[in-house]
Design a protein around this motif. Structure first.
Motif, PDB file in Angstrom:
ATOM      1  N   ASP A  68     -59.145 -21.240 -16.810  1.00 30.38           N
ATOM      2  CA  ASP A  68     -58.742 -21.131 -15.470  1.00 30.38           C
ATOM      3  C   ASP A  68     -57.272 -20.836 -15.350  1.00 30.38           C
ATOM      4  N   HIS A  69     -56.311 -21.279 -16.303  1.00 33.27           N
ATOM      5  CA  HIS A  69     -55.222 -20.832 -16.139  1.00 33.27           C
ATOM      6  C   HIS A  69     -55.063 -19.571 -16.318  1.00 33.27           C
ATOM      7  N   TYR A  70     -55.626 -18.780 -17.412  1.00 39.00           N
ATOM      8  CA  TYR A  70     -55.874 -17.170 -17.518  1.00 39.00           C
ATOM      9  C   TYR A  70     -56.208 -16.490 -16.601  1.00 39.00           C
ATOM     10  N   PRO A  75     -55.311 -12.322 -12.388  1.00 40.83           N
ATOM     11  CA  PRO A  75     -56.258 -12.100 -11.450  1.00 40.83           C
ATOM     12  C   PRO A  75     -56.836 -10.783 -11.369  1.00 40.83           C
ATOM     13  N   ARG A  76     -58.087 -10.326 -11.189  1.00 37.77           N
ATOM     14  CA  ARG A  76     -58.582  -9.235 -10.893  1.00 37.77           C
ATOM     15  C   ARG A  76     -57.703  -8.554  -9.717  1.00 37.77           C
ATOM     16  N   TYR A  77     -57.511  -7.290  -9.523  1.00 40.97           N
ATOM     17  CA  TYR A  77     -57.034  -6.642  -8.298  1.00 40.97           C
ATOM     18  C   TYR A  77     -57.413  -5.342  -8.104  1.00 40.97           C
ATOM     19  N   GLN A  78     -57.420  -4.818  -6.891  1.00 46.28           N
ATOM     20  CA  GLN A  78     -57.608  -3.370  -6.764  1.00 46.28           C
ATOM     21  C   GLN A  78     -56.196  -2.433  -6.741  1.00 46.28           C
ATOM     22  N   ALA A  79     -56.597  -1.444  -7.538  1.00 46.63           N
ATOM     23  CA  ALA A  79     -55.581  -0.482  -7.855  1.00 46.63           C
ATOM     24  C   ALA A  79     -55.949   0.804  -7.037  1.00 46.63           C
ATOM     25  N   ASP A  83     -60.813  -1.031  -9.686  1.00 49.14           N
ATOM     26  CA  ASP A  83     -60.343  -2.412 -10.040  1.00 49.14           C
ATOM     27  C   ASP A  83     -59.811  -2.296 -11.364  1.00 49.14           C
ATOM     28  N   VAL A  84     -59.115  -3.348 -11.506  1.00 46.25           N
ATOM     29  CA  VAL A  84     -58.297  -3.777 -12.666  1.00 46.25           C
ATOM     30  C   VAL A  84     -58.743  -5.118 -13.075  1.00 46.25           C
ATOM     31  N   VAL A  85     -59.012  -5.280 -14.279  1.00 46.10           N
ATOM     32  CA  VAL A  85     -59.628  -6.713 -14.759  1.00 46.10           C
ATOM     33  C   VAL A  85     -58.710  -7.211 -15.758  1.00 46.10           C
ATOM     34  N   PRO A  86     -57.773  -7.443 -15.802  1.00 51.63           N
ATOM     35  CA  PRO A  86     -56.822  -7.910 -17.015  1.00 51.63           C
ATOM     36  C   PRO A  86     -57.501  -8.818 -18.053  1.00 51.63           C
TER      37      PRO A  86
END
Length: 342
Positions: A68-70, A75-79, A83-86
């Motif tokens: 959960d820490h990572y 977090p996923r985000y919209q660019a 979508d960006v999923v680090p």
């Protein structure tokens, strides 16, 4: 509806209790190892073999906390480009089909075909392409033991080969989380031993690690929202809490400390008491007063730290320590009436 200031204060204290987090020295080391693996892979643009990591522990010892820490940190985000999923997080299901794991991970990544269509190799190739497309930096796989649960040697070998392929083709660090016996997947394949040079096992606590347990309790005491400390790290209370929880942090927090602390907050108490801890254990753990380790009338020298282990795990590799005492339980069984000597 307008919330009274008193209720708002209670809510804030309960939130504080629920958010207690203690970064133990081992958890800190794991964070550092994961960060280093991710940073190095990014610096070399994912063009060389990354350092991957296996983290094993019994349930309730912090694997989910790390996971959960990572997810919160990356977090996923919209660019603009999509979508960006680090950090891709996936939980393996108990699915022994060759296409089960790559198909499930494709769905978690957001695959437009929902992980369907193609052979295992084709699904893996599609996964690699999409990892690059959504800029994955690391792959976190939880419940890794499900890939080999009750599996044959052939299934274990195939799983190890698939993990090796995943590391090779993506160039991303793969962080595996699982029960202790999932380490046999790494041991099966010498190529994986080289790819997973970092292995962390998070043990439950026992008397030989009591000093670390007391440090943990003291930090929990510091984070509780009361005017005065209860003295969780006092030696006798600390040992009794270890016996009550079987050295397991999740049982300690979820079955004893958090319910007792929330009860005290709602009652307007300024301090958590031993009696409240005892009542929580009796109610939630169903350990009766006459044998409950938190009952100070029960002699301390009559108590033992008994580690709870599922019957299905008892004989699996790496699941037990030779000098510890264990009690086998069915998966759904709760810790109850077993913490004192007969």
């Amino acid at each position: 509806m307008i919330m009274s200031s008193n209720q708002a204060g209670i809510d804030e204290k309960i939130r504080q209790i629920e958010n207690i987090f203690v970064e133990t020295p081992q958890i800190k080391e794991i964070f550092e190892d994961i960060d280093e693996a991710m940073d190095t892979a990014r610096i070399i643009d994912y063009k060389k073999q990354p350092t991957s990591i296996l983290i094993t522990a019994q349930s309730g010892m912090g694997k989910t906390t790390i996971f959960d820490h990572y997810l919160a940190k990356y977090p996923r985000y919209q660019a603009e480009e999509g979508d960006v999923v680090p950090v891709l997080s996936s939980t393996l299901l108990d699915d022994k089909s060759p296409k089960g794991a790559p198909g499930h991970m494709l769905r978690d990544l957001g695959d437009w075909l929902q992980g369907k269509g193609g052979t295992r190799g084709e699904l893996t190739d599609r996964f690699v392409v999409q990892c690059n497309g959504v800029k994955v930096e690391a792959i976190f796989i939880d419940e890794f033991q499900n890939a080999i649960e009750n599996g044959s040697d052939n299934i274990i070998w195939n799983t190890s080969e698939w993990i090796k392929t995943l590391v090779n083709l993506t160039g991303r660090p793969v962080i595996l989380f699982g029960m202790p016996y999932s380490k046999q997947v790494i041991d099966t394949n010498i190529a994986l031993i080289k790819r997973f040079p970092v292995i962390h096992h998070i043990d439950e606590y026992d008397l030989e690690t009591a000093s670390g347990w007391l440090i943990f309790l003291d930090e929990v005491d510091n984070q509780l929202p009361f005017e005065a400390k209860v003295g969780l790290a006092d030696e006798e209370l600390g040992v009794r809490l270890m016996c009550a929880a079987g050295g397991n942090l999740s049982r300690l927090m979820k079955q004893i400390i958090r319910p007792a602390a929330k009860k005290a907050v709602r009652a307007g108490e300024t301090k958590l008491t031993i009696d409240q801890l005892l009542k929580a254990s009796i109610k939630i753990q169903r350990v009766p007063m006459e044998s409950n380790p938190l009952n100070f009338d029960v002699p301390l020298d009559s108590l033992e730290v008994v580690h709870e282990i599922a019957e299905t795990q008892y004989n699996k590799p790496y699941s037990r320590k030779g000098n510890w005492k264990y009690r086998q339980v069915a998966t759904e069984e709760k810790l109850s009436r077993v913490l004192s000597k007969n």
